[in-house]
Design an enzyme around this catalytic site. Structure first.
Site, short mmCIF file in Angstrom:
data_model
loop_
_atom_site.label_atom_id
_atom_site.label_comp_id
_atom_site.label_asym_id
_atom_site.label_seq_id
_atom_site.Cartn_x
_atom_site.Cartn_y
_atom_site.Cartn_z
N HIS A 1 0.84 -1.03 -0.26
CA HIS A 1 0.05 -0.35 -0.07
C HIS A 1 1.05 1.22 -0.03
O HIS A 1 0.35 2.60 -0.79
CB HIS A 1 -0.76 0.16 1.06
CG HIS A 1 -1.62 1.23 0.71
ND1 HIS A 1 -3.49 1.08 1.50
CD2 HIS A 1 -2.01 2.27 1.07
CE1 HIS A 1 -3.64 2.87 1.62
NE2 HIS A 1 -2.58 3.74 1.03
N GLU B 1 1.29 8.09 -3.93
CA GLU B 1 2.44 7.66 -2.57
C GLU B 1 3.22 8.04 -2.40
O GLU B 1 3.83 8.80 -1.63
CB GLU B 1 1.96 6.05 -2.37
CG GLU B 1 0.86 5.48 -2.24
CD GLU B 1 0.31 5.39 -0.77
OE1 GLU B 1 1.27 4.91 0.03
OE2 GLU B 1 -0.58 5.75 -0.77
N HIS C 1 3.29 11.10 0.48
CA HIS C 1 4.27 10.37 1.20
C HIS C 1 5.53 10.38 1.18
O HIS C 1 6.82 10.31 2.33
CB HIS C 1 3.71 8.56 1.76
CG HIS C 1 2.53 8.60 2.49
ND1 HIS C 1 1.92 8.67 3.61
CD2 HIS C 1 1.57 7.77 1.71
CE1 HIS C 1 0.52 8.57 3.72
NE2 HIS C 1 0.30 7.99 2.83
#
Length: 191
Positions: A34, A85, A89
């Site tokens: 993920h 992502e 992040h």
């Protein structure tokens, strides 16, 4: 940032919570990435302002591995997921891991942290039956040396809890496993 959460998801459980439409990951029977989430003082760091934009050409050499290990299980657009992502992040660890290094680190973590492989010898792999949080955490600690974090979601109708994610926690260097200290799973869940 001072550490990472390496988050793997169980696609059948993730897809089971989707309200409508198809879910490309529903047929997958392995944990997929993920994300790799930098942490700071116990909190996920997100949307860091100094980050560089996602550039697929910087990870083209990893693309076939990423398609397998880090697919978008909700929509058939892997690059969109990787971009999300990275932007949310990855940019928060860019001072240490540039985009290519960040995605390579995630691939290496997934190759070294095989959840199904660790659980199979204990007959604790996915079979849709009730599992004990304590047992699953213990099996993974026995294999990898540190406790994972287990994240569950509960079906609002049935009140049954399902394992959706397993988190491996790493020190800032991205290679030293450390104990995870947070779970969202109760004592038992379906996996």
């Amino acid at each position: 940032f001072d550490s990472f959460w390496f988050v793997q998801q169980w696609p059948p459980a993730v897809c089971s919570f989707q309200k409508s439409g198809s879910c490309p990951g529903s047929g997958l029977r392995t944990f997929t990435i993920h994300g790799l989430w930098p942490q700071g003082s116990g909190t996920s760091l997100t949307n860091c302002p100094q980050g560089s934009p996602f550039d697929i050409t910087k990870i083209s050499h990893l693309q076939s591995q990423l398609n397998t290990l880090w697919p978008n299980v909700l929509r058939a657009n892997n690059q969109q997921f990787w971009s999300h992502e990275w932007t949310k992040h990855g940019t928060c660890s860019e001072s240490t891991f540039n985009q290519a290094a960040y995605f390579k680190l995630a691939v290496d973590m997934r190759n070294n942290y095989d959840i199904i492989g660790a659980l199979r010898p204990h007959a604790a792999g996915p079979n849709g039956r009730t599992k004990s949080r304590q047992a699953i955490k213990g099996f993974l600690k026995a294999k990898f040396g540190k406790f994972p974090g287990l994240r569950c979601r509960t079906d609002p109708q049935t009140k049954v809890s399902y394992l959706v994610q397993v988190v491996a926690c790493f020190a800032q260097d991205g290679s030293t496993l450390i104990d995870c200290t947070r779970d969202t799973c109760g004592a038992n869940f379906i996996f």
